[in-house]
Design a protein around this motif. Sequence first.
Motif: not given
Length: 189
Positions: A109, A121, A124
């Motif tokens: 991420w 996200h 997630e």
Amino acid sequence: MNYREEFWGIYREAIPILLLALGGGLFAGLVLEGLLESVERFPGLLVMVPVFLATRGNVYGALGGRISSGLHQGLIEPRFEWNERLVNAVAASFVNGITISIVIGFLSWGALQLLDRSSAHLFELVGIMLLAGTLTSVVMIVGLLALIFAGYKLGYDPDNLVGPIVTTLGDIFGMLFLLIAVLTVEVIV
């Protein structure tokens, strides 16, 4: 035993498990193809796949090496029993497998954010990795120990088994549980 006999002995032990590893890799590829539908829903998912599979090999290859050495030295018996060395190795691998999975979610991420790329996200990606990491940890530990113990009892050198077993189990169950984790997070979110 001369070097030629030793070579052919290692070769004969390795070929069947390598052929099984080939089939396992093909299965993992088919699961990956099924996972591609979720890439649009979870951008960044494909960034995590190679890292996730590689870390399965790293963490559980180390466990397999410890078990193999313990068997050779007579410190571990080839059966599921309470043995402090075995329990410590398994516990460390379990914690490492789950921890590195969570780190993969965070780093993937973060890398996507730094590169200004689209990503799912944070929760997630981390959730997918946590669930897939936990499930693969359990199967990798039980499967690796069972196969190494069985092979050792049949007279196979565990050093010849660890690599192909870890790779095959990691690819098959890594991809399968990654798909299950994606589907689960999709339902929850």
